[in-house]
Design a protein around this motif. Structure first.
Motif, mmCIF file in Angstrom:
data_model
loop_
_atom_site.group_PDB
_atom_site.id
_atom_site.type_symbol
_atom_site.label_atom_id
_atom_site.label_comp_id
_atom_site.label_asym_id
_atom_site.label_seq_id
_atom_site.Cartn_x
_atom_site.Cartn_y
_atom_site.Cartn_z
ATOM 1 N N GLN A 32 0.850 -1.188 0.000
ATOM 2 C CA GLN A 32 0.000 0.000 0.000
ATOM 3 C C GLN A 32 0.891 1.245 0.000
ATOM 4 O O GLN A 32 1.834 1.342 0.799
ATOM 5 N N ALA A 33 0.602 2.161 -0.887
ATOM 6 C CA ALA A 33 1.311 3.442 -0.925
ATOM 7 C C ALA A 33 0.481 4.452 -0.134
ATOM 8 O O ALA A 33 -0.672 4.705 -0.472
ATOM 9 N N GLN A 34 1.067 5.000 0.917
ATOM 10 C CA GLN A 34 0.361 5.970 1.747
ATOM 11 C C GLN A 34 0.997 7.342 1.580
ATOM 12 O O GLN A 34 2.204 7.496 1.753
ATOM 13 N N THR A 35 0.174 8.315 1.224
ATOM 14 C CA THR A 35 0.650 9.699 1.173
ATOM 15 C C THR A 35 0.279 10.360 2.493
ATOM 16 O O THR A 35 -0.835 10.201 2.985
ATOM 17 N N ILE A 36 1.229 11.075 3.044
ATOM 18 C CA ILE A 36 1.047 11.739 4.328
ATOM 19 C C ILE A 36 1.314 13.220 4.109
ATOM 20 O O ILE A 36 2.433 13.603 3.746
ATOM 21 N N PHE A 37 0.294 14.043 4.322
ATOM 22 C CA PHE A 37 0.403 15.478 4.096
ATOM 23 C C PHE A 37 0.126 16.215 5.405
ATOM 24 O O PHE A 37 -1.000 16.219 5.891
ATOM 25 N N ASP A 38 1.135 16.833 5.973
ATOM 26 C CA ASP A 38 0.966 17.692 7.148
ATOM 27 C C ASP A 38 1.148 19.132 6.655
ATOM 28 O O ASP A 38 2.249 19.670 6.673
ATOM 29 N N THR A 39 0.066 19.720 6.177
ATOM 30 C CA THR A 39 0.148 21.054 5.576
ATOM 31 C C THR A 39 0.318 22.149 6.629
ATOM 32 O O THR A 39 0.742 23.251 6.291
ATOM 33 N N GLU A 40 0.034 21.846 7.871
ATOM 34 C CA GLU A 40 0.223 22.835 8.942
ATOM 35 C C GLU A 40 1.700 23.028 9.254
ATOM 36 O O GLU A 40 2.155 24.142 9.490
ATOM 37 N N ARG A 41 2.455 21.929 9.248
ATOM 38 C CA ARG A 41 3.887 21.993 9.557
ATOM 39 C C ARG A 41 4.756 21.784 8.317
ATOM 40 O O ARG A 41 5.975 21.749 8.399
ATOM 41 N N ASP A 42 4.113 21.580 7.158
ATOM 42 C CA ASP A 42 4.785 21.407 5.869
ATOM 43 C C ASP A 42 5.733 20.212 5.827
ATOM 44 O O ASP A 42 6.889 20.317 5.436
ATOM 45 N N HIS A 43 5.200 19.043 6.211
ATOM 46 C CA HIS A 43 5.904 17.765 6.075
ATOM 47 C C HIS A 43 5.072 16.885 5.143
ATOM 48 O O HIS A 43 3.857 16.762 5.322
ATOM 49 N N TYR A 44 5.732 16.251 4.172
ATOM 50 C CA TYR A 44 5.033 15.458 3.163
ATOM 51 C C TYR A 44 5.819 14.173 2.911
ATOM 52 O O TYR A 44 7.040 14.229 2.720
ATOM 53 N N GLN A 45 5.110 13.027 2.920
ATOM 54 C CA GLN A 45 5.791 11.754 2.729
ATOM 55 C C GLN A 45 4.975 10.794 1.868
ATOM 56 O O GLN A 45 3.740 10.858 1.852
ATOM 57 N N LEU A 46 5.687 9.927 1.200
ATOM 58 C CA LEU A 46 5.104 8.764 0.542
ATOM 59 C C LEU A 46 5.767 7.553 1.185
ATOM 60 O O LEU A 46 6.998 7.421 1.155
ATOM 61 N N VAL A 47 4.944 6.698 1.789
ATOM 62 C CA VAL A 47 5.430 5.540 2.527
ATOM 63 C C VAL A 47 4.820 4.279 1.925
ATOM 64 O O VAL A 47 3.635 4.266 1.581
ATOM 65 N N TYR A 48 5.630 3.237 1.789
ATOM 66 C CA TYR A 48 5.126 1.931 1.354
ATOM 67 C C TYR A 48 4.954 1.047 2.582
ATOM 68 O O TYR A 48 5.855 0.962 3.424
ATOM 69 N N VAL A 49 3.784 0.367 2.652
ATOM 70 C CA VAL A 49 3.459 -0.494 3.779
ATOM 71 C C VAL A 49 2.828 -1.775 3.251
ATOM 72 O O VAL A 49 1.949 -1.712 2.390
#
Length: 110
Positions: free
Chosen positions: A28-45
């Protein structure tokens, strides 16, 4: 000059596009968007048989109006994709490079 909102959109769109490239339905590809603190990730699980698959493929932050590429596990290079979208190289920091070595790239040093 591009705005931080444009940078956020570019980053989110790129992560979504890369998430679509997963070739294995067990991962599963998970996109993680923290627009308040400006952190962005794509994680494979996921799992392949009894082996756990987990890892950060892409991690980008916006720090002091610059896009920091903290992790890039892609072949094409997300920094190159950002440049193609119109982000100036002086607004992109290759955070995975040692600070002493960054001045040898065409990108920002920090």
């Amino acid at each position: 000059m591009a705005t931080i909102d444009e940078y956020r959109r570019h980053i989110q769109n790129l992560l979504i596009e890369h998430a679509k490239l997963v070739w294995d339905e067990r991962i599963q590809a998970q996109t993680i968007f923290d627009t308040e603190r400006d952190h962005y990730q794509l994680v494979y699980v996921g799992w392949r048989g009894s082996k756990r698959m987990y890892g950060t493929v892409l991690h980008l932050d916006i720090i002091n109006d610059k896009i920091w590429v903290q992790q890039d596990g892609t072949e094409v290079g997300v920094a190159n994709q950002l440049v193609e979208l119109g982000v100036p190289k002086q607004d992109i920091v290759l955070g995975f490079d040692p600070p002493k070595m960054r001045h040898y790239t065409d990108f920002a040093v920090g």
